[in-house]
Design an enzyme around this catalytic site. Structure first.
Site, short mmCIF file in Angstrom:
data_model
loop_
_atom_site.label_atom_id
_atom_site.label_comp_id
_atom_site.label_asym_id
_atom_site.label_seq_id
_atom_site.Cartn_x
_atom_site.Cartn_y
_atom_site.Cartn_z
N THR A 39 0.80 -1.23 0.00
CA THR A 39 0.00 0.00 0.00
C THR A 39 0.84 1.28 0.00
OG1 THR A 39 -1.97 -1.03 0.98
CG2 THR A 39 -1.69 1.33 1.32
N TRP A 41 3.53 2.00 -1.23
CA TRP A 41 4.29 2.19 -2.46
C TRP A 41 3.41 2.56 -3.64
CZ3 TRP A 41 9.37 2.25 -1.52
CH2 TRP A 41 9.82 1.60 -0.38
N GLU A 109 -5.70 7.63 -16.23
CA GLU A 109 -4.73 6.54 -16.29
C GLU A 109 -5.17 5.53 -17.33
OE1 GLU A 109 -3.73 4.82 -12.55
OE2 GLU A 109 -2.95 6.68 -11.73
N HIS A 223 3.61 -4.46 -14.36
CA HIS A 223 3.47 -3.03 -14.62
C HIS A 223 4.40 -2.67 -15.77
CE1 HIS A 223 3.20 1.28 -14.14
NE2 HIS A 223 2.22 1.09 -13.26
N ARG A 271 -2.91 -2.22 -19.08
CA ARG A 271 -1.53 -2.56 -18.73
C ARG A 271 -1.00 -3.80 -19.44
NH1 ARG A 271 -1.67 -1.38 -12.20
NH2 ARG A 271 -1.45 0.88 -12.37
N HIS A 332 3.87 -6.92 -10.78
CA HIS A 332 3.21 -5.84 -10.06
C HIS A 332 2.02 -6.29 -9.23
CE1 HIS A 332 2.12 -1.73 -9.20
NE2 HIS A 332 0.94 -1.85 -9.79
N ARG A 367 -5.85 -6.24 -14.11
CA ARG A 367 -6.40 -5.18 -13.26
C ARG A 367 -6.37 -3.82 -13.93
NH1 ARG A 367 -4.37 -1.45 -9.60
NH2 ARG A 367 -2.25 -2.30 -9.58
#
Length: 503
Positions: A39, A41, A109, A223, A271, A332, A367
């Site tokens: 969390t 980070w 994003e 990621h 992603r 990630h 995700r």
């Protein structure tokens, strides 16, 4: 030492702290923490649809990013309850960035069709979320034990009855009527990850040993833009997707844009698509990284929005104001996990899971950016509500202790998983990994590595963040979830489900 509580929460990230805070007023709750998890980070922020942004649009973007593999009811809970959880977090004192008119600042994003990601400290959102939740849990008087959970206690009637915790060199017992696993994902099972070293799949391994099922373990998200520091092992600094949301673009070694012809959203594609494009570019050019060019972003915007990224770049001698940033994909986020329903219940009585450790179907095969902190807030509260309304009765009978084994050669396990179950996979490599992991022991790294490989070798198609170069297309025959349990020999056994990932 022996303690007791109504509920033990293992993990002190956003999901675990949200669950503990929701239980504090009605249950005797105790938090076991070996660190703050991933969390603090998290850079991007919290995706939340409110005002003129329809939660159903957020759900649509989540399901597209998840390659059609999300559980629609779970996604609906996420997007509809999310704004309320965000408001409660602000009421606890969380300080999010605001525009000049006082409204929350929202950014764009990858995978989102509009600006809906709220952020704190520019790119320090996770740190602020953790600060606010941690402070609230302390003020609520929740007890905390610093240590690593190394085992679960199961009653003679098959119900979870407590946890074993390693504190310094001693192991203590905590009796409980329910245990909530909020231990995060499996980042440290790979050589390079954006996760801290404490995130290595302990909770997932514990759940398996207790008889719980896992689901969708093949969907490991990489990621696209971890900072390339020259050392491709350990925890790597993240370069938040929001940098691309403000206009940065990916370029190859020759300066050509990578994403222009790959996806309609170009650099803001989901992603999995961006990570694959970068991996293919690196493979084609024989290089260890590509470039993220943020020089079109005004200097004051970079200093205000991305102080963490700016500082990380400077530590390796890169000035993102005047030169491109070297980036490469890194492990990630685990999109699957311990199989749960929408209230976090597993198929073992008394055992619950929440956050990245849980596979409730919200992320599907990939995700959507900035849905992870949101997931922790929403489903942490849902677990707390379920245990407030209906706490399992104390279970008796001769108990058994289910403990984690030791990993032999952990770096070898990480190397095997990185080489054969990374962004690009194929059947031959996955079979090699399965054979090599046979002698890797029964510790948490080996256990989760085997489950990832077993699921990945079974799924003979590509979707989301599972990419098989020998089965490069999505095959409708594989429109099913893969569930894993341990067989009698303690090895992962895979079965296929036609229904949704959520129970």
């Amino acid at each position: 030492m022996r303690r007791s509580a109504d509920v033990v929460v293992i993990g002190s990230g956003a999901a675990g702290l949200s669950a503990a805070l929701g239980l504090a007023a009605t249950r005797n709750v105790l938090v076991v923490s070996a660190g703050s998890g991933s969390t603090p980070w998290a850079q991007g922020g919290i995706a939340a649809a409110y005002g003129d942004d329809d939660p159903l649009d957020h759900a649509h973007d989540t399901e597209i990013a998840g390659a059609g593999f999300c559980d629609p009811r779970t996604v609906r809970a996420l997007v509809e309850e999310g704004p309320q959880r965000l408001a409660e977090l602000i009421a606890l004192g969380a300080r999010f960035d605001r525009d000049s008119d006082g409204s929350l600042s929202r950014t764009l994003e990858g995978g989102h069709d509009r600006h809906r990601v709220v952020h704190a400290g520019g790119d320090a959102s996770g740190a602020e979320v953790h600060r606010a939740l941690h402070q609230a849990v302390q003020l609520a008087g929740v007890r905390t034990v610093t240590g690593r959970a190394v085992g679960l206690i199961k009653s003679g009637f098959g119900q979870i009855a407590g946890v074993l915790v390693e504190e310094d060199a001693d192991v203590s017992q905590i009796d409980a009527r329910a245990v909530v696993l909020a231990t995060g994902g499996i980042g440290n099972a790979y050589l390079a990850s954006t996760n801290p070293s404490t995130v290595r799949g302990d909770g997932i391994a514990l759940a398996l040993q207790a008889g719980a099922s896992l689901v969708d373990m093949e969907f490991v998200q990489f990621h696209p833009t971890a900072l390339f520091t020259g050392d491709s092992t350990g925890q790597l600094p993240l370069v938040t997707e929001a940098v691309r949301g403000e206009g940065a673009v990916l370029r190859d070694v020759a300066g050509r844009r990578i994403m222009t012809d790959v996806h309609p959203r170009a650099d803001l594609a989901p992603r999995d698509i961006v990570a694959r494009a970068i991996e293919s570019t690196m493979r084609r050019d024989g290089c260890e990284h590509v470039w993220l060019d943020a020089r079109s972003i005004p200097e004051d915007t970079i200093r205000r929005r991305f102080p963490t990224v700016l500082a990380s770049c400077r530590r390796i001698g890169v000035d993102m104001l005047s030169e491109p940033i070297p980036v490469a994909p890194a492990e990630h986020f685990l999109c699957g996990g311990i199989r749960t329903n929408r209230d976090g219940a597993t198929d073992v009585p008394g055992l619950y899971a929440v956050g990245e450790a849980a596979g409730g179907g919200v992320h599907g095969a990939n995700r959507l950016a900035s849905n992870s902190l949101l997931e922790g807030l929403v489903f942490g509260r849902r677990v707390a509500t379920a245990l407030t309304l209906d706490l399992p009765a104390a279970s008796y009978g001769q108990p058994s202790w289910l403990t984690l084994g030791e990993d032999r050669e952990p770096d070898r396990i990480r190397a095997i998983l990185t080489e054969h179950a990374g962004i690009r996979r194929d059947g031959a490599g996955l079979q090699t990994a399965l054979d090599e992991l046979e002698s890797a022991g029964d510790g948490p790294l080996a256990t989760v590595a085997r489950t990832v490989v077993a699921a990945a070798i079974t799924r003979e198609d590509s979707r989301g963040c599972h990419w098989r170069s020998d089965h490069p297309r999505t095959d409708e025959r594989w429109n099913r979830h893969l569930v894993i349990r341990l067989d009698e020999e303690g090895r992962p056994a895979v079965r296929q489900l036609l229904q949704s990932a959520a129970t």
